[in-house]
Design a protein around this motif. Structure first.
Motif, short mmCIF file in Angstrom:
data_model
loop_
_atom_site.label_atom_id
_atom_site.label_comp_id
_atom_site.label_asym_id
_atom_site.label_seq_id
_atom_site.Cartn_x
_atom_site.Cartn_y
_atom_site.Cartn_z
N SER A 83 -1.21 -2.08 -9.51
CA SER A 83 -1.98 -0.88 -9.24
C SER A 83 -2.05 0.00 -10.49
O SER A 83 -1.11 0.05 -11.28
CB SER A 83 -1.33 -0.09 -8.10
OG SER A 83 -1.87 1.21 -8.02
N ILE A 84 -3.12 0.71 -10.62
CA ILE A 84 -3.26 1.65 -11.73
C ILE A 84 -2.23 2.77 -11.62
O ILE A 84 -1.90 3.43 -12.59
CB ILE A 84 -4.70 2.20 -11.79
CG1 ILE A 84 -4.95 2.84 -13.14
CG2 ILE A 84 -4.97 3.17 -10.67
CD1 ILE A 84 -6.38 3.08 -13.47
N PHE A 85 -1.65 2.97 -10.44
CA PHE A 85 -0.67 4.03 -10.21
C PHE A 85 0.75 3.58 -10.49
O PHE A 85 1.66 4.39 -10.47
CB PHE A 85 -0.81 4.57 -8.79
CG PHE A 85 -2.18 5.11 -8.52
CD1 PHE A 85 -2.61 6.28 -9.13
CD2 PHE A 85 -3.06 4.43 -7.69
CE1 PHE A 85 -3.88 6.77 -8.91
CE2 PHE A 85 -4.33 4.92 -7.46
CZ PHE A 85 -4.75 6.10 -8.06
N GLU A 86 0.97 2.26 -10.74
CA GLU A 86 2.31 1.76 -11.08
C GLU A 86 2.60 2.05 -12.53
O GLU A 86 1.74 1.92 -13.38
CB GLU A 86 2.38 0.25 -10.87
CG GLU A 86 2.63 -0.17 -9.45
CD GLU A 86 2.77 -1.68 -9.35
OE1 GLU A 86 3.74 -2.23 -9.91
OE2 GLU A 86 1.90 -2.29 -8.71
N ALA A 87 3.84 2.40 -12.80
CA ALA A 87 4.24 2.64 -14.19
C ALA A 87 4.54 1.35 -14.89
O ALA A 87 4.77 0.34 -14.31
CB ALA A 87 5.47 3.54 -14.23
#
Length: 87
Positions: A83-87
């Protein structure tokens, strides 16, 4: 030398700060794996984002495996399972 066009879509585009590029591959009969390897060699950020465990690729808009052969003018799409929201 073979030239291919690379499109970075979603997470790879955001984290690598690029949307596209034209890449010259010195090998006369390159594979997708060779192209990904040369991109990963650009540094830690590239190696992390293009890790084979979560990167997905298309060649001319068709899902492709790492051993897929490439020809001059092919378009490689690079996506991520992360996900684009995962670091």
């Amino acid at each position: 030398m073979t030239c291919v066009d690379i499109l970075y879509i979603g997470r790879p585009s955001e984290f690598l700060l690029t949307t596209s590029e034209r890449l010259e591959v010195p090998d006369a009969a390159p594979t997708l794996q060779q192209v990904l390897g040369s991109l990963r060699a650009r540094g830690a950020r590239w190696a992390y984002e293009l890790d084979e465990r979560h990167v997905m690729c298309t060649v001319n808009r068709v899902p492709a495996v790492a051993s897929a052969p490439l020809a001059a003018g092919d378009e490689i799409g690079i996506y991520s399972r992360k996900s684009i929201f995962e670091a």
